[in-house]
Design a protein around this motif. Structure first.
Motif, PDB file in Angstrom:
ATOM      1  N   ASP A   1       3.858  -5.779   3.712  1.00  0.00           N
ATOM      2  CA  ASP A   1       3.959  -4.330   3.608  1.00  0.00           C
ATOM      3  C   ASP A   1       5.327  -3.858   4.079  1.00  0.00           C
ATOM      4  OD1 ASP A   1       3.946  -4.241   6.404  1.00  0.00           O
ATOM      5  OD2 ASP A   1       1.813  -3.768   6.542  1.00  0.00           O
ATOM      6  N   ASP A   2       5.516  -2.546   4.107  1.00  0.00           N
ATOM      7  CA  ASP A   2       6.818  -1.989   4.481  1.00  0.00           C
ATOM      8  C   ASP A   2       7.202  -2.299   5.921  1.00  0.00           C
ATOM      9  OD1 ASP A   2       6.989  -0.941   1.961  1.00  0.00           O
ATOM     10  OD2 ASP A   2       6.375   1.092   2.521  1.00  0.00           O
ATOM     11  N   LYS A   3       6.216  -2.695   6.727  1.00  0.00           N
ATOM     12  CA  LYS A   3       6.464  -3.008   8.129  1.00  0.00           C
ATOM     13  C   LYS A   3       6.627  -4.513   8.371  1.00  0.00           C
ATOM     14  CE  LYS A   3       3.639   0.995   9.401  1.00  0.00           C
ATOM     15  NZ  LYS A   3       2.388   1.464  10.056  1.00  0.00           N
ATOM     16  N   GLY A   4       6.548  -5.289   7.277  1.00  0.00           N
ATOM     17  CA  GLY A   4       6.699  -6.730   7.389  1.00  0.00           C
ATOM     18  C   GLY A   4       5.425  -7.491   7.660  1.00  0.00           C
ATOM     19  N   ASN A   5       4.279  -6.802   7.676  1.00  0.00           N
ATOM     20  CA  ASN A   5       3.001  -7.481   7.906  1.00  0.00           C
ATOM     21  C   ASN A   5       2.509  -8.127   6.616  1.00  0.00           C
ATOM     22  OD1 ASN A   5       2.748  -6.503  10.639  1.00  0.00           O
ATOM     23  ND2 ASN A   5       2.292  -4.489   9.745  1.00  0.00           N
TER      24      ASN A   5
ATOM     25  N   ARG B   1       2.256   0.618   2.387  1.00  0.00           N
ATOM     26  CA  ARG B   1       2.843   1.459   3.429  1.00  0.00           C
ATOM     27  C   ARG B   1       2.362   1.081   4.832  1.00  0.00           C
ATOM     28  NH1 ARG B   1       3.740   7.639   1.078  1.00  0.00           N
ATOM     29  NH2 ARG B   1       4.924   6.963  -0.762  1.00  0.00           N
ATOM     30  N   GLY B   2       1.517   0.074   4.914  1.00  0.00           N
ATOM     31  CA  GLY B   2       1.080  -0.392   6.217  1.00  0.00           C
ATOM     32  C   GLY B   2      -0.165   0.284   6.743  1.00  0.00           C
ATOM     33  N   TYR B   3      -0.864   1.044   5.901  1.00  0.00           N
ATOM     34  CA  TYR B   3      -2.090   1.696   6.341  1.00  0.00           C
ATOM     35  C   TYR B   3      -3.233   0.685   6.353  1.00  0.00           C
ATOM     36  CZ  TYR B   3       0.419   6.075   5.466  1.00  0.00           C
ATOM     37  OH  TYR B   3       1.338   7.097   5.491  1.00  0.00           O
ATOM     38  N   GLU B   4      -3.975   0.680   7.424  1.00  0.00           N
ATOM     39  CA  GLU B   4      -5.063  -0.284   7.560  1.00  0.00           C
ATOM     40  C   GLU B   4      -6.315   0.160   6.828  1.00  0.00           C
ATOM     41  OE1 GLU B   4      -7.672  -2.544  11.056  1.00  0.00           O
ATOM     42  OE2 GLU B   4      -5.958  -1.285  11.585  1.00  0.00           O
TER      43      GLU B   4
ATOM     44  N   ASP C   1      -2.175  10.594   3.944  1.00  0.00           N
ATOM     45  CA  ASP C   1      -0.789  10.652   3.493  1.00  0.00           C
ATOM     46  C   ASP C   1      -0.747  11.615   2.306  1.00  0.00           C
ATOM     47  OD1 ASP C   1       1.556  10.081   1.890  1.00  0.00           O
ATOM     48  OD2 ASP C   1       1.836   8.253   3.058  1.00  0.00           O
TER      49      ASP C   1
END
Length: 476
Positions: A412-416, A306-309, A317
Motif C-alpha cells: 500500500d501507500d505506506k509500504g505495508n 491507501r492503507g485503510y484496514e 475518505d
C-alpha cells in the motif's frame, strides 16, 4: 474462566426459538462458514419460531477444516449472532444447526446425508471458487479434484458431493430435492445445474442424469455483511450471554434473501421469516451484484492501496466515498432494470450507510480476496454494458484498475504488504513476470488473463485506455 455455551449452561433468556433437541435434519448445507450461520440458519430459526415446525434442522458441512465442528460440538451445536448496528449490540442464540460434518475427514457421511430421505433441501455457500467452474461458465473438467471425483473416489468437491448424493437418492428411492445456491454468482441456480449436467456427461455416476431431471435449482440472492469474528467479539458475546461462545458470528442488522419460487418438494417457511419468494430473482441479483458487491470491491482495492484496514475507514475518505457513489449512479444504474419495490437511488444510499458502520470492521483485505473470480460478476458486466451503449465506464474501470495495482504492486501507500489471496494467484503472477511497472505494461499483462477478462475486453481500445490512465494515476 467463563462456562462454555451449551444446552445445559444456556440462560433461559437466550434460549433458541425452538428446542434444538426436537429438531430433525431436513436441510444439508455445504460450506459451513460464518455467512451461513448469520444468514440462512437465522432465517431457518425464525421460520421454526413462527410455524412451530421441527423438520428443518440443518446438517452443516465444512469443506476444508474442522474448526467450525470443533467450535460447535462442545456447545451442542449452539452459537450466537452478535448484531452490531448504530446502537448497542444485540445477541441471539441459534439452535438450527443440529449436525456438523467435515468433508475431508468423512466424505462418505456427506453423501449419506444428502441421500437421506428426510432431507428435502441442500443449500450452498462455498464462494465463487468452490464451484470449480471454467472461464466459459461450465465445469472445469481439467481441475484435478474434479477429475479425482470423476474416478469414483469418495467425493471432495461440492459438485462431486451433490452428484454422489443424488445418485444415492435414486438408489434408495428418496424424494425430490431442491438445491439452493446462496453464492454471489449470476443466475446461481441455473449455473449450478449446468455444472451438474457437465459432471453427469463426463462421468458414469449411475442414476445422476435421471435425478437431475427432477431436482430443482432455484436462483437466489443473499445479502448481509458478516465480518470475521475477533477475540473482542467473543468477549462481548460472553458479556451479553454470561457464557463463553467460541463460535459467535458478527453481522450487521440488515438481512435479505430473495429466492426463486421453484421447489421440488417441501421447504422451510422462509417467506414467513422475511425472505422474498419471486418468479424472477435476476433484477434483485443484478442490483446487488453491481451496486453493493461492486462498490464493496472498489472500496477494498482503493482503500487497501491507501492503507485503510477496514471498509468503514475507506468510506470515511470523502474522495473514495465520492467514487463509490459515482460508480453506482453514473455507471451501474443505467444498466439496471429494478424489480418492483426497489428504489435504486435509495438502495445506493443505504449501501454506503451500511459500509460506514464502524462497528463491523469489515477488513479491506478480506473483501479484496478472490478478485479474479469476483471482478467478472461484480464489475465486468457493467463495463460490457456501458461499452455496448457507446458510453465510457469510467468509474467501473477505476475499480478494475485499482485491482490491477493492488495485484501488481503488492504494497500500500505506506509500504505495508497487500496479500494476494486468489485462486488464480499463480496465473496473475506469471502474467506480470517481466512486465515491469509501467502502466501500459501492467494493464496489458493483466488484460491478457483471459480467464478474467474473456476474449472481448482485452481488445477494447476504450477500456484499455481507461485502465491505463487510471493505473498511471494510482501509481503516480
Amino acid at each position: 474462566m467463563t462456562e462454555r455455551l451449551n444446552l445445559a449452561s444456556l440462560p433461559a433468556a437466550h434460549a433458541p426459538a425452538v428446542d434444538p433437541r426436537e429438531l430433525t435434519v431436513g436441510i444439508v448445507h455445504l460450506g459451513l462458514g460464518a455467512f451461513h450461520r448469520a444468514h440462512q440458519a437465522v432465517f431457518t430459526e425464525q421460520a421454526a419460531l413462527l410455524t412451530g415446525g421441527t423438520r428443518w434442522g440443518i446438517c452443516g458441512v465444512s469443506q476444508r477444516s474442522a474448526t467450525v465442528r470443533d467450535q460447535l460440538a462442545p456447545q451442542d451445536g449452539l452459537y450466537s449472532v452478535l448484531t452490531r448496528g448504530a446502537g448497542d449490540p444485540t445477541i441471539q442464540v441459534i439452535g438450527s444447526i443440529r449436525d456438523v460434518l467435515t468433508a475431508p475427514e468423512d466424505p462418505a457421511a456427506v453423501v449419506a446425508r444428502i441421500a437421506d430421505p428426510d432431507v428435502a433441501v441442500v443449500t450452498l455457500t462455498v464462494t465463487e471458487k468452490g464451484y470449480r467452474a471454467a472461464s466459459g461458465g461450465g465445469l472445469d473438467l481439467t481441475d484435478p479434484e474434479i477429475q479425482a471425483d470423476l474416478t469414483g473416489r469418495p467425493p471432495r468437491t461440492v459438485v462431486g458431493q451433490l452428484a454422489a448424493g443424488l445418485a444415492r437418492r435414486a438408489e434408495v428411492g428418496a424424494g425430490p430435492l431442491t438445491v439452493v445456491s446462496c453464492d454471489n454468482l449470476v443466475a446461481n441456480g441455473p449455473f449450478l445445474r449446468r455444472l451438474m449436467e457437465d459432471y453427469a456427461a463426463a462421468g458414469s455416476t449411475t442414476g445422476l442424469a435421471e435425478q437431475l431431471e427432477v431436482v430443482r435449482f432455484p436462483a437466489s440472492m443473499v445479502d448481509r455483511i458478516v465480518p470475521a469474528t475477533t477475540e473482542a467479539d467473543r468477549d462481548e458475546a460472553a458479556r451479553l450471554l454470561g457464557v463463553r461462545d467460541e463460535a459467535v458470528v458478527v453481522a450487521e442488522p440488515f438481512l435479505q434473501w430473495v429466492i426463486e419460487n421453484d421447489f421440488a418438494g417441501a421447504r422451510p417457511a422462509w417467506d414467513k421469516a422475511g425472505a422474498v419468494l419471486t418468479a424472477d430473482v435476476a433484477p434483485w441479483e443484478q442490483a446487488k451484484l453491481r451496486m453493493l458487491n461492486a462498490t464493496h470491491s472498489m472500496l477494498a482495492y482503493l482503500g487497501g492501496l491507501r492503507g485503510y484496514e477496514t471498509i468503514a475507514e475507506a468510506v470515511r475518505d470523502d474522495e473514495l466515498a465520492g467514487y463509490a457513489t459515482e460508480l453506482m449512479t453514473a455507471d451501474v444504474v443505467p444498466t439496471l432494470t429494478p424489480p418492483d419495490g426497489l428504489d435504486l437511488a435509495a438502495y445506493g444510499e443505504s449501501v454506503l450507510e451500511r459500509f460506514a458502520n464502524p462497528a463491523l470492521k469489515h477488513r479491506t483485505a478480506q473483501v479484496a480476496m478472490d478478485g479474479s473470480v469476483k471482478l467478472p460478476v461484480r464489475l465486468l458486466g457493467t463495463v460490457r454494458d456501458r461499452l455496448a451503449a457507446n458510453a465510457e465506464p469510467r468509474l467501473a474501470s477505476l475499480a478494475v484498475a485499482a485491482w490491477m495495482v493492488y495485484v501488481s504492486r503488492g504494497v500500500d501507500d505506506k509500504g505495508n504488504e497487500l496479500p494476494l489471496d486468489d485462486p488464480q494467484a499463480g496465473k496473475l503472477r506469471a502474467a506480470l513476470d517481466g512486465a515491469g511497472s509501467q502502466p501500459p505494461a501492467v494493464v496489458d499483462a493483466l488484460l491478457g488473463v483471459r480467464s478474467v477478462f474473456g476474449d472481448d475486453l482485452p481488445d477494447n481500445k476504450v477500456f484499455r485506455a481507461l485502465l491505463t490512465d487510471h493505473v498511471a494515476r494510482l501509481t503516480s
